[in-house]
Design an enzyme around this catalytic site. Sequence first.
Site, PDB file in Angstrom:
ATOM      1  N   CYS A 147      -1.639   8.468   3.741  1.00  0.00           N
ATOM      2  CA  CYS A 147      -1.678   8.236   2.296  1.00  0.00           C
ATOM      3  C   CYS A 147      -3.064   8.409   1.711  1.00  0.00           C
ATOM      4  O   CYS A 147      -3.208   8.672   0.513  1.00  0.00           O
ATOM      5  CB  CYS A 147      -1.119   6.854   1.972  1.00  0.00           C
TER       6      CYS A 147
ATOM      7  N   GLU B  82       0.876  -1.165   0.000  1.00  0.00           N
ATOM      8  CA  GLU B  82       0.000   0.000   0.000  1.00  0.00           C
ATOM      9  C   GLU B  82       0.912   1.214   0.000  1.00  0.00           C
ATOM     10  O   GLU B  82       1.613   1.480   0.977  1.00  0.00           O
ATOM     11  CB  GLU B  82      -0.947   0.045   1.188  1.00  0.00           C
TER      12      GLU B  82
END
Length: 482
Positions: free
Chosen positions: A284, A250
């Site tokens: 993020c 990720e």
Amino acid sequence: MQIAENYIDGQWVKGYDAHRRGDSIDPATGEVAAHFVDATLPEVDAAIASARTAFERTTWAQQPKLRSDVLRLFADRLEQNKAQVVQTLVQLNGKLQREAEGEVMAGISELRYYAGLTRNLFGRVIEMEPDVYSHIDREAIGVAAIIVPWNAPVTLLVRSLAPALAAGCTVVIKAAHQTALVHAQVMACLVVDERIPAGVIHSFVEQGSEATQHLCAHPEVDVISFTGSTHVGKQIALSTAKNLTRLSLELGGKAPAIVRSDAHLEAAVRGIVGGACVMAGQMCTAISRVLVHESVAADFSQQLTQALAQVKVGPGKLPTSAMGPLIDQRNQARLLEEVRAAATDCRVLLAGHVPDDTPRGGAFITPSLVATQDLSSHFVQDEIFGPMITLETFTSDEEAVQRANATRYGLAASVWTADYRAARQITRRVKFGNVWVNAHNRLFAEIETGGYRQSGFGRLHGVEGLNDFMETKHVFMPCNDA
């Protein structure tokens, strides 16, 4: 002052040399708040070897009830120690008290979810011909390396560790040095369980990258779960190419919030400010781009600028704070330079600055908002990782989708509208792994999350979160006399 030690082969490693001791800094003050022990390559080698031995020679992978119970009690002990972990998280990470509490509770929820799922790892059997069977077995992949960043050291640990242990893997964890003590406190809630075979769990801290690179390139590591920047994710992928090690990544994001003309503007502003300023923008999935329909752009821009200007920046421990500091002063200086650079390329609607009451060593910065229509701009294309937002306008849903998709990232996005039919059309066409409607950053243990394109691959959370830690094996078994 507390010291975060490395955990290798069933014990906390003591007797280290003084020069291996590093400092973890309180980003609100710049003062040393804890220490950690830098791991050595021999310790990492020992951890990998021990994890391999435990996977091959113990019955850990064959005991789902034990693994389920271990995860359940891990969650209970983490809940019992929540106050201490939250306090340390606020001090070392800088996030708000409520953000730290939410993170720890999310980790506890995740552990309990996978504790239940551990006892439901089913394969299947198909009778291909009379008395001829094909068995599809689901098995643990082996040794899992988990690399945890500093921005959410509890949640981002647990969401990889829980499915890895649920699947039956043994693990070697690399923790971030900035939040090493938080990590050690969480691990202490797990490794105290004496039923876990020695060698199943290992954990080390490193300030540099040598040991981490060694871990990623090691042929005895079967899968690597990494959360972090796209740049580092690509380096990890290169280092694993020789061994074809499985990866779960990720990576970075550039999350757009699409505001249609029919959106409830006050609610959208409120949600976008929260989605952009969470963890001081160091997340993020945090909103970093706002795309607003040109018919409401003037009103919306004014409201958003005012709301961002009113964000109270301060220490996470103060209930009056609405946004904490960046992780360190190096990143503070980097963000200030981004604000200065924006003045030459964009229209600066709100310039982030260091608040006047910031302590000498504090890493605080206020939010920034810059307007641009240039899709090639650095501020549109690159992850800034801080409370800096770009504002763009669009004339149609088609243009909104085109603009939203015009980066190499594809992790998270949100759509703000009163028209749910239009929202469904937009969510179908944007290339992001997580899309929220009239909300942002809603994550759940039960629901998979992950990125498209250069935001990574693989999925975390949910049933699919187990996939990266398991293999599928076909066993052919004729049971007739032929």
